[in-house]
Write a protein that holds these residues in place. Sequence first.
Motif, mmCIF file in Angstrom:
data_model
loop_
_atom_site.group_PDB
_atom_site.id
_atom_site.type_symbol
_atom_site.label_atom_id
_atom_site.label_comp_id
_atom_site.label_asym_id
_atom_site.label_seq_id
_atom_site.Cartn_x
_atom_site.Cartn_y
_atom_site.Cartn_z
ATOM 1 N N ASN A 151 -7.623 -4.746 -0.016
ATOM 2 C CA ASN A 151 -6.699 -5.948 0.957
ATOM 3 C C ASN A 151 -7.757 -6.271 1.861
ATOM 4 O OD1 ASN A 151 -4.629 -7.663 1.044
ATOM 5 N ND2 ASN A 151 -3.665 -6.492 2.329
ATOM 6 N N THR B 109 -1.297 -12.893 1.362
ATOM 7 C CA THR B 109 0.102 -12.852 1.491
ATOM 8 C C THR B 109 0.820 -12.640 0.304
ATOM 9 O OG1 THR B 109 0.033 -14.288 3.349
ATOM 10 C CG2 THR B 109 2.147 -14.327 2.191
ATOM 11 N N TYR C 70 -0.183 -10.518 -2.203
ATOM 12 C CA TYR C 70 -0.349 -9.166 -2.555
ATOM 13 C C TYR C 70 0.716 -8.644 -1.902
ATOM 14 C CZ TYR C 70 -2.900 -4.827 -1.827
ATOM 15 O OH TYR C 70 -3.126 -3.355 -1.708
ATOM 16 N N SER C 71 0.929 -9.023 -0.595
ATOM 17 C CA SER C 71 1.935 -8.160 0.122
ATOM 18 C C SER C 71 3.276 -8.727 -0.284
ATOM 19 C CB SER C 71 1.847 -8.540 1.601
ATOM 20 O OG SER C 71 0.359 -8.590 1.995
ATOM 21 N N GLY D 128 -0.657 -6.286 -5.979
ATOM 22 C CA GLY D 128 0.388 -6.047 -5.099
ATOM 23 C C GLY D 128 1.093 -5.051 -6.037
ATOM 24 N N SER E 44 2.126 -1.296 -4.744
ATOM 25 C CA SER E 44 3.675 -1.039 -4.454
ATOM 26 C C SER E 44 4.118 0.467 -4.966
ATOM 27 C CB SER E 44 4.580 -1.869 -5.032
ATOM 28 O OG SER E 44 4.556 -1.731 -6.436
ATOM 29 N N PHE F 11 4.514 -4.049 4.976
ATOM 30 C CA PHE F 11 4.048 -5.106 3.964
ATOM 31 C C PHE F 11 4.525 -6.666 4.432
ATOM 32 C CE2 PHE F 11 2.113 -2.117 1.151
ATOM 33 C CZ PHE F 11 1.079 -2.488 0.818
ATOM 34 N N VAL G 98 2.142 -7.482 7.112
ATOM 35 C CA VAL G 98 0.910 -7.706 6.270
ATOM 36 C C VAL G 98 1.029 -9.383 5.884
ATOM 37 C CG1 VAL G 98 -0.873 -7.446 4.529
ATOM 38 C CG2 VAL G 98 0.226 -5.513 5.983
ATOM 39 N N ALA G 99 2.206 -9.539 5.188
ATOM 40 C CA ALA G 99 2.423 -10.758 4.558
ATOM 41 C C ALA G 99 2.669 -12.029 5.553
ATOM 42 C CB ALA G 99 3.544 -10.829 3.514
#
Length: 417
Positions: free
Chosen positions: A23, A49, A51-52, A111, A115, A352, A355-356
Amino acid sequence: MEAKKKWDLLALASIPLVMTLGNSMLIPVLPEIEKELKISSFQVSMIITVYSIVAILLIPIAGYLSDRYGRKKVIIPSLFIAGIGGLISGWAAWQADNAFMLILVGRLLQGVGSSGAAPVVMPLVGDMFKEEEEVSSGLGLIETSNTIGKVLSPILGAFLATIIWFLPFWLIPVFCVLSILLVLFLVKVPKKDQEKQPFKEFLKNVKEIFHNEGKWLMAIFFIGGVIMFVLFGILFYLSTILEEKYGIKGVMKGLVLAVPLLALSICSYIAGKKIKQNKIVMKWCTFISMVLLGGSAFLITFFENVYFLLGALFIAGIGIGAALPCLDALITEGIDKEARGTITSIYSSMRFVGVALGPPIYAVLMQSSHEMVFYTSAGVSILAAIAAFFAIKPEKEKGGGDEGSKEAKPAKNLEPA
């Protein structure tokens, strides 16, 4: 700590390292991707974003599956899916006509894989050790691996992009394969991890945990989200401004981005070693760290000199690095093993969320002013400090034995605020 378990920890530490590289390695390359694909800064922020967001939605499910079927059975397929996602993104950037949308598809799969990989590591470390001090030390190593990945990411990503701009995408599946091999051959899953819990009993257990421990848990979720929001937002801001305003590009930009992350990594390792099982220390370390983060961000609003900026961000990195192992230990040691995977996965989801939200929100804030970027960073950090101060309330240590002569032992759980 048992010597044989150090190999297990080293193998597990490869997972957050791989996920972080997959990432954060793209952060310094985002301006180049924006130019190559002819997209906006908001669109390019979606590469982080998307991905998160997927991870946010799926992490709690992965946590439940790991509680029910076993941590390792969730981690290995997840790493495989993340590797496939990296292959799709790399191929799209290299060959596809509509590269941006296919890159997002690959990032979506990454993503999904993420997870079920990195968030499951935390409860597995909690399963592996009986002593809380060993759990704290192990989590410190895992968090350090995570932060080392953050330090290496901008340097490695910037270096690879100087060769071919889409090369960082192709390195992700290579890292995933290496991590799969390490976990397969080195990680021994504790027997407890194999026990299955009926779904109704699981829901009842989780509901009871939130009823009894909800306030301090929500505070930790919030603080973890704020830390990642500020960290990834500032990294996105720096990646853009270093190139546009200061003319710092390529590997040099990666090295500059690594400065605050190096402070984060060092402090994360030290904090993991020093906090042991003392929850009162964890609370105050978290509070002071958030004040430090907020204060350093506020000071940046008065100056635009690049050296002052990096110095203040180095201090901010110290604050983040000291807080993360404390949050990890509080939530891992305060929750019973039966629901540990689920609760820690919700915590990971909240990280996350940060992060997003970080890159797209900071992309909008950057259009306003330099000051607005750091006023926002300072404001949310102080809110996190307030949450730590009022909501995290460790139980007072109680003396044992006759006339209180024996050494006091800290209680396992935290009281609700």
